[in-house]
Design a protein around this motif. Structure first.
Motif, mmCIF file in Angstrom:
data_model
loop_
_atom_site.group_PDB
_atom_site.id
_atom_site.type_symbol
_atom_site.label_atom_id
_atom_site.label_comp_id
_atom_site.label_asym_id
_atom_site.label_seq_id
_atom_site.Cartn_x
_atom_site.Cartn_y
_atom_site.Cartn_z
ATOM 1 N N GLY A 268 11.828 37.961 106.630
ATOM 2 C CA GLY A 268 12.873 37.979 105.616
ATOM 3 C C GLY A 268 12.766 39.122 104.628
ATOM 4 O O GLY A 268 13.765 39.565 104.075
ATOM 5 N N THR A 269 11.546 39.625 104.426
ATOM 6 C CA THR A 269 11.377 40.708 103.451
ATOM 7 C C THR A 269 12.015 42.005 103.929
ATOM 8 O O THR A 269 12.324 42.876 103.120
ATOM 9 C CB THR A 269 9.880 40.956 103.179
ATOM 10 N N GLU A 270 12.243 42.115 105.219
ATOM 11 C CA GLU A 270 12.820 43.339 105.779
ATOM 12 C C GLU A 270 14.336 43.269 105.889
ATOM 13 O O GLU A 270 14.968 44.244 106.281
ATOM 14 C CB GLU A 270 12.224 43.584 107.166
ATOM 15 N N LEU A 271 14.925 42.126 105.542
ATOM 16 C CA LEU A 271 16.357 41.922 105.746
ATOM 17 C C LEU A 271 17.143 42.065 104.453
ATOM 18 O O LEU A 271 16.634 41.794 103.369
ATOM 19 C CB LEU A 271 16.605 40.518 106.317
ATOM 20 N N GLY A 272 18.408 42.463 104.598
ATOM 21 C CA GLY A 272 19.333 42.448 103.474
ATOM 22 C C GLY A 272 19.797 41.019 103.235
ATOM 23 O O GLY A 272 19.461 40.097 103.989
ATOM 24 N N VAL A 273 20.601 40.827 102.213
ATOM 25 C CA VAL A 273 21.007 39.477 101.824
ATOM 26 C C VAL A 273 21.834 38.806 102.920
ATOM 27 O O VAL A 273 21.577 37.652 103.281
ATOM 28 C CB VAL A 273 21.787 39.510 100.490
ATOM 29 N N ASP A 274 22.819 39.515 103.469
ATOM 30 C CA ASP A 274 23.669 38.916 104.505
ATOM 31 C C ASP A 274 22.857 38.535 105.738
ATOM 32 O O ASP A 274 22.973 37.425 106.261
ATOM 33 C CB ASP A 274 24.793 39.878 104.907
ATOM 34 N N ALA A 275 22.030 39.464 106.191
ATOM 35 C CA ALA A 275 21.202 39.191 107.366
ATOM 36 C C ALA A 275 20.190 38.087 107.065
ATOM 37 O O ALA A 275 19.867 37.279 107.941
ATOM 38 C CB ALA A 275 20.489 40.468 107.809
ATOM 39 N N LEU A 276 19.713 38.048 105.817
ATOM 40 C CA LEU A 276 18.763 37.006 105.420
ATOM 41 C C LEU A 276 19.394 35.626 105.541
ATOM 42 O O LEU A 276 18.768 34.690 106.047
ATOM 43 C CB LEU A 276 18.279 37.244 103.991
ATOM 44 N N PHE A 277 20.641 35.497 105.101
ATOM 45 C CA PHE A 277 21.316 34.198 105.195
ATOM 46 C C PHE A 277 21.540 33.805 106.654
ATOM 47 O O PHE A 277 21.372 32.645 107.026
ATOM 48 C CB PHE A 277 22.644 34.216 104.438
ATOM 49 N N GLU A 278 21.913 34.749 107.486
ATOM 50 C CA GLU A 278 22.100 34.442 108.909
ATOM 51 C C GLU A 278 20.774 34.037 109.550
ATOM 52 O O GLU A 278 20.707 33.077 110.324
ATOM 53 C CB GLU A 278 22.699 35.652 109.631
ATOM 54 N N GLU A 279 19.727 34.767 109.226
ATOM 55 C CA GLU A 279 18.407 34.451 109.782
ATOM 56 C C GLU A 279 17.914 33.099 109.268
ATOM 57 O O GLU A 279 17.272 32.346 109.997
ATOM 58 C CB GLU A 279 17.412 35.555 109.417
ATOM 59 N N THR A 280 18.227 32.783 108.021
ATOM 60 C CA THR A 280 17.845 31.487 107.457
ATOM 61 C C THR A 280 18.514 30.354 108.217
ATOM 62 O O THR A 280 17.872 29.346 108.537
ATOM 63 C CB THR A 280 18.225 31.418 105.964
ATOM 64 N N ALA A 281 19.792 30.521 108.523
ATOM 65 C CA ALA A 281 20.507 29.491 109.283
ATOM 66 C C ALA A 281 19.878 29.313 110.660
ATOM 67 O O ALA A 281 19.656 28.181 111.116
ATOM 68 C CB ALA A 281 21.979 29.864 109.405
ATOM 69 N N SER A 282 19.556 30.414 111.321
ATOM 70 C CA SER A 282 18.915 30.331 112.640
ATOM 71 C C SER A 282 17.540 29.685 112.538
ATOM 72 O O SER A 282 17.152 28.883 113.395
ATOM 73 C CB SER A 282 18.775 31.730 113.250
ATOM 74 N N TYR A 283 16.812 30.030 111.492
ATOM 75 C CA TYR A 283 15.476 29.480 111.288
ATOM 76 C C TYR A 283 15.532 27.975 111.059
ATOM 77 O O TYR A 283 14.718 27.215 111.598
ATOM 78 C CB TYR A 283 14.808 30.192 110.111
ATOM 79 N N ILE A 284 16.511 27.529 110.289
ATOM 80 C CA ILE A 284 16.673 26.089 110.044
ATOM 81 C C ILE A 284 16.974 25.360 111.348
ATOM 82 O O ILE A 284 16.409 24.293 111.626
ATOM 83 C CB ILE A 284 17.775 25.837 108.993
ATOM 84 N N LEU A 285 17.859 25.925 112.159
ATOM 85 C CA LEU A 285 18.168 25.304 113.454
ATOM 86 C C LEU A 285 16.930 25.243 114.347
ATOM 87 O O LEU A 285 16.693 24.235 115.028
ATOM 88 C CB LEU A 285 19.295 26.065 114.152
ATOM 89 N N ALA A 286 16.135 26.306 114.346
ATOM 90 C CA ALA A 286 14.914 26.317 115.159
ATOM 91 C C ALA A 286 13.934 25.253 114.670
ATOM 92 O O ALA A 286 13.308 24.549 115.481
ATOM 93 C CB ALA A 286 14.270 27.701 115.107
ATOM 94 N N LEU A 287 13.807 25.113 113.357
ATOM 95 C CA LEU A 287 12.919 24.082 112.810
ATOM 96 C C LEU A 287 13.406 22.682 113.176
ATOM 97 O O LEU A 287 12.598 21.801 113.506
ATOM 98 C CB LEU A 287 12.810 24.221 111.289
ATOM 99 N N GLN A 288 14.713 22.473 113.137
ATOM 100 C CA GLN A 288 15.258 21.168 113.515
ATOM 101 C C GLN A 288 14.976 20.864 114.982
ATOM 102 O O GLN A 288 14.644 19.723 115.333
ATOM 103 C CB GLN A 288 16.759 21.120 113.235
#
Length: 118
Positions: A73-93
């Motif tokens: 996440g430290t390497e991502l911009g805000v938009d990409a961070l939010f998209e990656e966060t959504a993917s990360y949440i799905l992976a955790l689920q």
């Protein structure tokens, strides 16, 4: 059977208006009112600016916290961070669901072993 309306042609006297009854200086009142309004507007706008600054700081802190939680996440911009966060949440689920399935399977296996004395 005609109905007739009786109308009065008498002239009613209207009550005196407040401005004609009492001679007041409205300029002093207007000046004080304008001053109060400008003071209130200034204080509201100052608090709005302070609130916006606090909100921006809070958002920045939350974005930084999110960048530390999400892998890469430290390497991502805000938009990409939010998209990656959504993917990360799905992976955790998905991982949570897989763990639940495995624990249920292992619990059933243990119960079967106990039934057969193993």
């Amino acid at each position: 059977m005609e109905k007739t309306l009786a109308t009065s042609h008498t002239k009613r006297s209207s009550p005196p208006s407040p401005s004609s009854a009492v001679n007041t200086s409205s300029t002093g009142f207007n000046r004080r009112t304008r001053q109060r309004l400008s003071d209130a507007t200034a204080s509201v706008s100052e608090t709005d600016v302070e609130d916006e600054d606090e909100d921006e700081e809070g958002v920045e802190e939350k974005i930084e916290a999110l960048q530390t939680i999400v892998p890469g996440g430290t390497e991502l911009g805000v938009d990409a961070l939010f998209e990656e966060t959504a993917s990360y949440i799905l992976a955790l689920q998905c991982q949570i669901n897989a763990i639940k399935v495995l624990t249920t399977f292992l619990e059933r296996c243990e119960k079967k072993d106990m039934k057969f004395g193993g």
